[in-house]
Scaffold this motif. Sequence first.
Motif, PDB file in Angstrom:
ATOM      1  N   VAL A  44       5.129   7.521  37.204  1.00 15.98           N
ATOM      2  CA  VAL A  44       4.205   8.341  36.414  1.00 15.98           C
ATOM      3  C   VAL A  44       4.975   9.365  35.577  1.00 15.98           C
ATOM      4  O   VAL A  44       5.840  10.078  36.083  1.00 15.98           O
ATOM      5  CB  VAL A  44       3.198   9.055  37.334  1.00 15.98           C
ATOM      6  N   GLY A  45       4.658   9.425  34.286  1.00 12.84           N
ATOM      7  CA  GLY A  45       5.177  10.471  33.414  1.00 12.84           C
ATOM      8  C   GLY A  45       6.611  10.302  32.963  1.00 12.84           C
ATOM      9  O   GLY A  45       7.176  11.236  32.383  1.00 12.84           O
ATOM     10  N   VAL A  46       7.210   9.136  33.172  1.00 16.25           N
ATOM     11  CA  VAL A  46       8.610   8.943  32.787  1.00 16.25           C
ATOM     12  C   VAL A  46       8.747   8.784  31.281  1.00 16.25           C
ATOM     13  O   VAL A  46       9.582   9.427  30.642  1.00 16.25           O
ATOM     14  CB  VAL A  46       9.212   7.712  33.509  1.00 16.25           C
ATOM     15  N   SER A  47       7.936   7.933  30.701  1.00 16.44           N
ATOM     16  CA  SER A  47       8.007   7.678  29.254  1.00 16.44           C
ATOM     17  C   SER A  47       6.734   6.970  28.816  1.00 16.44           C
ATOM     18  O   SER A  47       5.984   6.437  29.646  1.00 16.44           O
ATOM     19  CB  SER A  47       9.228   6.806  28.911  1.00 16.44           C
ATOM     20  N   ALA A  48       6.513   6.940  27.512  1.00 17.53           N
ATOM     21  CA  ALA A  48       5.352   6.222  26.977  1.00 17.53           C
ATOM     22  C   ALA A  48       5.441   4.740  27.305  1.00 17.53           C
ATOM     23  O   ALA A  48       4.429   4.095  27.599  1.00 17.53           O
ATOM     24  CB  ALA A  48       5.269   6.431  25.467  1.00 17.53           C
ATOM     25  N   ARG A  49       6.649   4.202  27.273  1.00 23.10           N
ATOM     26  CA  ARG A  49       6.835   2.781  27.575  1.00 23.10           C
ATOM     27  C   ARG A  49       6.424   2.451  29.008  1.00 23.10           C
ATOM     28  O   ARG A  49       5.696   1.475  29.257  1.00 23.10           O
ATOM     29  CB  ARG A  49       8.295   2.415  27.350  1.00 23.10           C
ATOM     30  N   LEU A  50       6.870   3.269  29.973  1.00 26.30           N
ATOM     31  CA  LEU A  50       6.534   2.984  31.363  1.00 26.30           C
ATOM     32  C   LEU A  50       5.079   3.299  31.665  1.00 26.30           C
ATOM     33  O   LEU A  50       4.477   2.667  32.529  1.00 26.30           O
ATOM     34  CB  LEU A  50       7.458   3.759  32.296  1.00 26.30           C
ATOM     35  N   GLU A  51       4.512   4.262  30.957  1.00 30.47           N
ATOM     36  CA  GLU A  51       3.085   4.533  31.140  1.00 30.47           C
ATOM     37  C   GLU A  51       2.263   3.335  30.663  1.00 30.47           C
ATOM     38  O   GLU A  51       1.274   2.959  31.300  1.00 30.47           O
ATOM     39  CB  GLU A  51       2.690   5.789  30.377  1.00 30.47           C
ATOM     40  N   GLU A  52       2.694   2.723  29.571  1.00 33.15           N
ATOM     41  CA  GLU A  52       2.007   1.523  29.083  1.00 33.15           C
ATOM     42  C   GLU A  52       2.131   0.388  30.108  1.00 33.15           C
ATOM     43  O   GLU A  52       1.166  -0.334  30.359  1.00 33.15           O
ATOM     44  CB  GLU A  52       2.612   1.089  27.746  1.00 33.15           C
ATOM     45  N   GLN A  53       3.310   0.243  30.692  1.00 30.59           N
ATOM     46  CA  GLN A  53       3.502  -0.798  31.709  1.00 30.59           C
ATOM     47  C   GLN A  53       2.636  -0.521  32.934  1.00 30.59           C
ATOM     48  O   GLN A  53       2.004  -1.437  33.482  1.00 30.59           O
ATOM     49  CB  GLN A  53       4.976  -0.870  32.120  1.00 30.59           C
ATOM     50  N   ARG A  54       2.603   0.738  33.376  1.00 26.84           N
ATOM     51  CA  ARG A  54       1.805   1.094  34.547  1.00 26.84           C
ATOM     52  C   ARG A  54       0.331   0.787  34.322  1.00 26.84           C
ATOM     53  O   ARG A  54      -0.339   0.199  35.188  1.00 26.84           O
ATOM     54  CB  ARG A  54       1.986   2.589  34.861  1.00 26.84           C
ATOM     55  N   LEU A  55      -0.172   1.140  33.158  1.00 24.52           N
ATOM     56  CA  LEU A  55      -1.581   0.892  32.857  1.00 24.52           C
ATOM     57  C   LEU A  55      -1.864  -0.598  32.694  1.00 24.52           C
ATOM     58  O   LEU A  55      -2.949  -1.077  33.043  1.00 24.52           O
ATOM     59  CB  LEU A  55      -1.991   1.664  31.607  1.00 24.52           C
ATOM     60  N   ALA A  56      -0.881  -1.338  32.183  1.00 29.13           N
ATOM     61  CA  ALA A  56      -1.057  -2.784  32.032  1.00 29.13           C
ATOM     62  C   ALA A  56      -1.173  -3.449  33.400  1.00 29.13           C
ATOM     63  O   ALA A  56      -2.009  -4.349  33.602  1.00 29.13           O
ATOM     64  CB  ALA A  56       0.102  -3.376  31.242  1.00 29.13           C
ATOM     65  N   ARG A  57      -0.330  -3.037  34.356  1.00 27.81           N
ATOM     66  CA  ARG A  57      -0.432  -3.613  35.692  1.00 27.81           C
ATOM     67  C   ARG A  57      -1.716  -3.173  36.383  1.00 27.81           C
ATOM     68  O   ARG A  57      -2.329  -3.944  37.124  1.00 27.81           O
ATOM     69  CB  ARG A  57       0.783  -3.212  36.533  1.00 27.81           C
ATOM     70  N   ARG A  58      -2.131  -1.945  36.130  1.00 26.91           N
ATOM     71  CA  ARG A  58      -3.408  -1.483  36.683  1.00 26.91           C
ATOM     72  C   ARG A  58      -4.552  -2.327  36.129  1.00 26.91           C
ATOM     73  O   ARG A  58      -5.484  -2.671  36.857  1.00 26.91           O
ATOM     74  CB  ARG A  58      -3.598  -0.010  36.327  1.00 26.91           C
TER      75      ARG A  58
END
Length: 228
Positions: free
Chosen positions: A129-143
């Motif tokens: 959570v909160g690392v970068s826009a790229r990882l936030e996009e990945q986190r939400l995609a898996r969610r």
Amino acid sequence: MTGRLRAPTGRYAGKTAEQRQAERRARFLDAALEMFGGAPGYRGTTVASLSEAAGLSTRQFYEEFCALEDVLAALHLQVNDWAEAAVVAGVAGAEGLPLAERATAIFRAYAANVTADPRRIRITFVEIVGVSARLEEQRLARRARWIELICREAMAAADRGEAAVRDYRLPATAFIGSVNGLLHDWTAGWVEATLEEAVDELVRQLLGILRPPGWAPEPTPTPGPGAA
């Protein structure tokens, strides 16, 4: 670092370059699971410390990854893949069970996988959570993939007459939030309950979504006179 260094090619010690690369990558991910999922966490880890923990060099790190963020991204996907495989197996094993038993079996398969190792919980719900826009996009995609899975199972139950016919996307999104929050808090020791009690509570919430107040299964039509 704008790109990975070129990895060596050719056979060495009886292993191909691809096999050696896969082994190096696995060692980095194993070390990252320990360091990101425990102490010192992702933000306290450096390329040098991760490489040392993996028993490899920083040069070998840059042959596999461009930055630590790439390792966290790969690890987050791996942890989610493990949980998804457990759920798929749970779905297959619960085939034909009544809805309440099926939902319980599937959800217990998920919870058993993600809570088997507290480091996985931290990777999935904290470090990403909160690392970068790229990882936030990945986190939400898996969610979103988990939400789609719940929606598919819910609509299949509705088609069988075991659940209400409705748009499940909003309640499934809310349910995923409950899952993430409760399992994180349970792992952190903030919830005074056994894992089974936590899972049972989440299953009750899920069944309440599938069978909201006022819903009742449609009665089975009574065969008319002369019906075979």
